[in-house]
Write an enzyme that holds these catalytic residues in place. Structure first.
Site, mmCIF file in Angstrom:
data_model
loop_
_atom_site.group_PDB
_atom_site.id
_atom_site.type_symbol
_atom_site.label_atom_id
_atom_site.label_comp_id
_atom_site.label_asym_id
_atom_site.label_seq_id
_atom_site.Cartn_x
_atom_site.Cartn_y
_atom_site.Cartn_z
ATOM 1 N N GLU A 51 -2.481 -0.998 40.860
ATOM 2 C CA GLU A 51 -3.025 0.376 40.809
ATOM 3 C C GLU A 51 -2.804 0.871 39.259
ATOM 4 O OE1 GLU A 51 -3.981 2.504 43.151
ATOM 5 O OE2 GLU A 51 -3.949 4.352 41.872
ATOM 6 N N ASP A 52 -1.900 0.306 38.354
ATOM 7 C CA ASP A 52 -1.581 0.710 37.082
ATOM 8 C C ASP A 52 -2.023 -0.176 36.067
ATOM 9 O OD1 ASP A 52 -0.344 3.011 38.549
ATOM 10 O OD2 ASP A 52 1.647 2.333 38.639
#
Ligand code: MN
Length: 729
Positions: free
Chosen positions: A81-82
């Site tokens: 996600e990051d």
């Protein structure tokens, strides 16, 4: 739960080594290093390095006894996600199992549960599907949410609230359904702390204030229990624990259940854990020997486990010091299930037989929910299934929109309605439970869909006996305040009506646009703050119309004289006109007609309506064409009081419907009863009805309502007749 945060790899490995189980330490180390590398330079809201978050999610996962893949996936849960890492990268480095877990957690993280119901349901469905594939995904997600909630103070206020609502509505119920009690309770407590900090602090203070005293008593009780059991059951494996109910649990009972802190019996609990089910029941018997049990507070969740597979015996007892507390008795296995829930499956993977079957059972509800939803296609259904907690102390019923209302056991429809909103409560005229009309005394049960039927009709409202039917303090206090306030509304309405009637009687007419100022001035002159206070005072008799009206009339006349100088209206004493035996107040020489819709008879309560060009038509006061509340209708000035003149009037026509068992000579008997009373019949017809009944329609001329009543009474005595009704003209 221990909130100490892990800081580095050494602490992580130490923690893992403390567990007794087989772990792939090198892969876990590799995952940790990768996580630190990928999140390098990123900071959390708390200003810590980002990797602290996945590290401590991993800590929660380790403490739950989850396996290596879960630990690795929790360390990597945010890299896709990051950071620029892809799921494929994870597959090649850590294998497919870990990659699927990370992918699942990432996808769930993108779901938003704070949006519209429809979308919320859709997202929830996706989450459940992910859960159905590999339940470890949601366990990691729960750990992720738990750590985020523990560190939520660093977030902006609105975010804290948003996350707390989502946690309370979605994640805590899932933790509950999965049976992971400590996670469920901590999620709930942290949510309440941010959603209702005042209540949270209040409960904390309650607990603190009595802490020392209670702890001492509990310690005494615990040692008493232990001594007694060790003597009575020598050689039996026993463990003892003392515990305090979660803040959220107390919160629900206090603020939603309307209980005082002292009324909550199970704030304190002593737990006795042993080897076998038979011993559980033995211990129960021994406990009731030394403590006084409270009736109806014994629950056998061993024989009937809770839906989340929780098993235990619960009994509430009173100590010699008057302290009530709960004793929970269970086996070690039940205890693990209660604390670990579904996670126990991984911890006790080896050794306990039938565990797979248990896991399947646990997952069954997810599949069931998904199946049901596919069938019904109803989004709110899904939300409901997940939101509806299955606690035994409270019932959870649902509005047709899917909002869950939780109430203490024994609550009625009235409690439910007021729990939705006080306006729903006061406007309630009935209720449907799962589509069927029920009485207001109906006891609400978990899972029921309850629709409250309301009416905006004026004059509706709670009745006084609702106070006796309602169970919750919330409902009771709302009903009470309604009566206080509504009395005022009634007073205002009545005062207004009386005042305006006097105006008409005295022939005082005020143009609509001037009316408000006119009343405001009057209110001021009579020392009231506003018009409502003025009318309320008239309504309850605080000021007498007979005292204020002459002055008002004089002022009105003066003003009128000044403006029109010539014409003075005849306001002295209104003459009464009588036509068709009806007197219409304040109107002279005017055509009066009895309306056809309700065909009023002398004795009926009546009211006049000034028609355009056709005089006054007279209706029964309860005719459907007459507004229930004249002051609220569009043209109140056109409705004028009317009454029957005292003089004996002509006969009136009316029609009766007689329903009877069909028998020979019925019609003759009916006619002779009417004839014997010297009542002219203008028409009569009889018709066979289904079920061997006969309906007779009969138009007659009678003198008054009293006269009609006596005719009806006589007809009802005719053999076979079971109803006689007036059906208008
Ligand atoms: Mn995270």
């Amino acid at each position: 739960m221990n909130e100490y945060q892990l800081r580095d790899k050494e602490e992580l490995i130490q923690l893992i080594e403390l567990q007794n189980g087989k772990y792939d330490i090198s892969a876990i180390e590799k995952a940790f290093d990768f996580c630190v590398l990928k999140h390098e330079g990123q900071k959390r809201c708390t200003n810590e390095d980002y990797y602290i978050h996945p590290l401590n999610v991993a800590k929660i996962i380790i403490n739950m006894g989850m396996d290596s893949s879960s630990i690795i996936a929790s360390l990597l849960h945010d890299v896709v996600e990051d950071t620029d890492t892809t799921v494929e990268d994870i597959t090649s480095m850590f294998g497919e199992e870990v990659a699927l877990l990370v992918d699942g957690v990432t996808k769930i993280g993108r779901l938003n549960f704070t949006t519209k119901e429809q979308q919320q349901a859709e997202n929830l469905r996706k989450m459940l599907i992910a859960m159905g594939k590999d339940i470890r995904v949601i366990i990691i997600k729960l750990a992720d949410r738990l750590h985020n909630m523990r560190t939520i103070d660093a977030m902006p206020d609105y975010k804290q609230r948003e996350k707390s609502v989502e946690t309370l509505e979605i994640y805590a119920p899932i933790a509950h359904r999965l049976g992971i009690r400590p996670v469920k309770e901590e999620l709930e407590d942290l949510s309440i702390k941010h959603l209702d900090p005042i209540a949270y602090n209040e409960i904390e203070t309650f607990l603190d204030k009595r802490k020392q005293q209670r702890e001492q008593i509990l310690e005494d009780i615990k040692s008493r229990i232990e001594k007694h059991l060790r003597t009575e059951m020598p050689g039996v494996n026993l463990a003892f624990q003392g515990r305090v109910k979660s803040i959220h649990g107390i919160y629900r009972k206090m603020y939603l259940g309307g209980k005082d802190f002292d009324e909550i019996y199970d704030v304190y609990a002593i737990r006795v854990i042993t080897d076998t089910v038979a011993d559980c029941y033995n211990i129960l018997g021994l406990m009731h020997d030394i403590f006084q049990p409270i009736p109806k507070r014994f629950k056998d969740y061993i024989a009937t486990p809770k839906p989340n597979m929780y098993q235990s015996l619960h009994t509430t007892v009173i100590s010699r010091d008057g302290l009530t507390f709960e004793i929970q008795i269970r086996t070690f296995e039940m205890h693990h299930t209660a604390e670990m829930g579904i996670a126990a499956h991984w911890k006790y993977k080896e050794g306990i037989k039938g565990n797979n079957e248990r896991l399947e059972k646990r997952l069954a509800w997810i599949r069931q929910i998904l199946d049901n939803q596919e069938e019904s296609g109803d989004a709110s259904e899904l939300i409901r299934s997940i939101k509806v907690d299955l606690s035994q102390e409270d019932v959870f019923a649902v509005t047709p929109k899917g909002d869950v209302i939780s109430l203490p056991v024994g609550s009625t429809i009235i409690d439910f309605a007021f729990a939705i909103h006080s306006q729903v409560g006061v406007k309630m005229v009935g209720a449907k439970v799962d589509g069927k009309i029920v009485q207001l005394t109906y006891e609400v049960k978990t899972g029921e869909v309850i629709e409250i039927l309301t009416s905006n009709q004026a004059g509706r409202g709670p009745s006084r006996d609702w106070m006796n039917i309602a169970v919750t303090n919330q409902a009771k206090s709302k009903i009470r305040s309604w009566f206080k306030k509504e009395k005022r509304a009634e007073n205002i309405a009545e005062g207004k009506e009386n005042f305006e009637r006097e105006l008409r009687r005295l022939g005082i007419s005020v143009a609509d646009e001037e009316y408000e100022t006119f009343i405001e001035e009057l209110a001021k002159k009579n020392h009231f703050l506003n018009c409502d206070d003025f009318f309320a005072a008239i309504g309850y008799g605080g000021i007498l119309l007979s005292k204020i009206m002459p002055k008002i009339r004089d002022d009105y006349n003066k003003k009128l004289q000044a403006s029109k100088s010539t014409e003075i209206p005849t306001t002295s004493k209104p003459k009464e006109t009588s036509s068709e035996g009806v007197v219409v107040e304040g109107i002279d020489n005017c055509l009066i007609k009895l309306s056809r819709c309700c065909a009023p008879l002398p004795g009926d309560e009546i009211i006049g309506f000034i028609t355009r060009g056709h005089g006054v038509s007279v209706h029964k006061r309860d005719c459907n064409n007459v507004p229930k509340d004249i002051s609220q209708c569009e043209q109140p000035q056109r409705w004028i009081p009317a009454h029957w003149s005292v003089k004996k009037s002509d006969n009136f026509a009316t029609t009766l419907q007689i329903v009877s068992i069909d028998r020979d000579g019925l019609l003759g008997d009916v006619i002779s009863v009417i004839n014997n009373m010297h009542v002219p019949i203008s028409s009569i017809s009889a018709k066979q009805q289904s079920g061997g009944n006969c309906g007779i329609i009969c138009s007659i001329n009678c003198e008054s309502v009293e006269h009609l009543k006596s005719i009806v009474l006589r007809l009802q005595k005719v053999s076979g007749v079971f109803s006689v009704e007036r059906i208008g003209k």
